[in-house]
Write an enzyme that holds these catalytic residues in place. Structure first.
Site, mmCIF file in Angstrom:
data_model
loop_
_atom_site.group_PDB
_atom_site.id
_atom_site.type_symbol
_atom_site.label_atom_id
_atom_site.label_comp_id
_atom_site.label_asym_id
_atom_site.label_seq_id
_atom_site.Cartn_x
_atom_site.Cartn_y
_atom_site.Cartn_z
ATOM 1 N N ASP A 270 46.181 48.394 51.898
ATOM 2 C CA ASP A 270 46.742 47.456 50.942
ATOM 3 C C ASP A 270 47.963 48.041 50.247
ATOM 4 O OD1 ASP A 270 44.988 45.433 51.338
ATOM 5 O OD2 ASP A 270 43.734 45.864 49.609
ATOM 6 N N LYS B 263 52.350 44.456 52.793
ATOM 7 C CA LYS B 263 53.651 45.112 52.743
ATOM 8 C C LYS B 263 54.445 44.827 51.486
ATOM 9 C CE LYS B 263 55.630 46.859 56.906
ATOM 10 N NZ LYS B 263 55.986 46.545 58.263
ATOM 11 N N MET C 91 45.393 42.085 36.649
ATOM 12 C CA MET C 91 46.296 41.037 37.168
ATOM 13 C C MET C 91 46.716 40.068 36.064
ATOM 14 S SD MET C 91 44.271 40.257 40.728
ATOM 15 C CE MET C 91 42.644 40.536 40.058
#
Ligand code: SAM
Length: 257
Positions: free
Chosen positions: A35, A57, A171
């Site tokens: 990841d 990516k 997050m």
């Protein structure tokens, strides 16, 4: 022969925070599916001969959908490969490791889980802030601030407003303003200390101490980048005490008034 999949946590970034088991699996890996959050310092440890498949990516356009990652793990194992599935932090804390485990189990693929230090622990240790503390914080909640489109965050707001609960928001960079405002509406003191940390345990870690009242504007003013985590609660205020003791804050904006 079907291969085995290892769902492994790489911790928050600093390679010294890898478990010995994760380190051993990394050093002997032949196929690695990784990841975006796995740090460069850990990537440098991969064997040169390993096949590395980067499924995250960039945040913008190269991230493989979760269903395709699940299928990739199954296909690689069915082709006879032992697969190191390496994730930032802990694979089972907002890491979608549970979804991968369910698909592997349903497909009859053997797998192991190796825990990692989740970023909440990495941030807390880096700032010397205890996540629970007798007399200050009797409980700890990890929540996601990730918003799906226009959907409102469905969290246990009354529970999160409890002043004795330390709240860690993963997050939450774009939603922290709304979260802070809602916590105040639910009764949490606007002066509650908040620590915001980006790239914890990396060489370029940044952090600021602020309050629920000011976190949105302070985070924007400091141009905090990703990944970022917020620790909300009285324990965050201990950071100021530790700073007074000479424990390194690189950056600190106005604390709670
Ligand atoms: C998809 S979640 C993955 C969490 C990961 N499984 C863990 O246990 O830490 C990504 C979020 O983790 C947090 N995060 C991960 N690494 C971090 C770091 N080094 N510093 C600060 N926050 C981090 C951020 O909130 C980021 O948006």
């Amino acid at each position: 022969m079907v291969g085995k999949v290892y769902l492994v946590g790489a911790g928050p970034g600093d390679p010294d925070l890898l478990t010995m088991k994760a380190h051993r699996l990394i050093r002997s890996a032949t196929v690695i599916v990784l990841d975006r959050l796995v740090s460069d310092d850990i990537r440098f440890m991969f064997p040169a001969s390993a096949r590395v498949i980067d499924v995250g990516k960039s945040a913008s356009n190269h991230t493989l959908p979760q269903e395709e990652i699940n299928q990739l793990l199954v296909d690689l194992a069915r082709a006879g490969h032992d697969v190191l599935r390496l994730k930032g932090g802990d694979p089972f804390v907002f890491g979608r490791g549970g979804e991968e485990a369910l698909v592997l189990a349903a497909s009859g693929i053997p797998f192991d889980v190796v825990p990692g230090i989740t970023s909440a622990q990495g941030c807390a240790a880096s700032l010397r802030v205890p996540l629970t503390h007798r007399g200050i914080a009797t409980g700890l909640r990890f929540v996601t601030g990730h918003l799906k489109g226009d959907e409102a965050l469905e969290l246990d707001w009354p529970g999160l407003a409890d002043p004795a609960t330390t709240l860690v928001v993963y997050m939450g960079l774009s939603s922290i303003g709304g979260i802070a405002a809602r916590l105040v509406v639910e009764g949490r003191d606007p002066a509650t200390p908040v620590l915001a940390v980006t790239r914890a345990t990396h060489a370029d870690e940044r952090h600021l101490l602020t309050s629920l009242r000011n976190v949105a504007q302070d985070a924007a003013r400091a141009r905090l980048g990703s990944p970022a985590l917020f620790i909300v609660g009285e324990v965050a205020g201990l950071a100021a005490v530790l700073q007074a003791a000479g424990v390194g804050f690189e950056e600190m904006l106005d604390a709670a008034e």
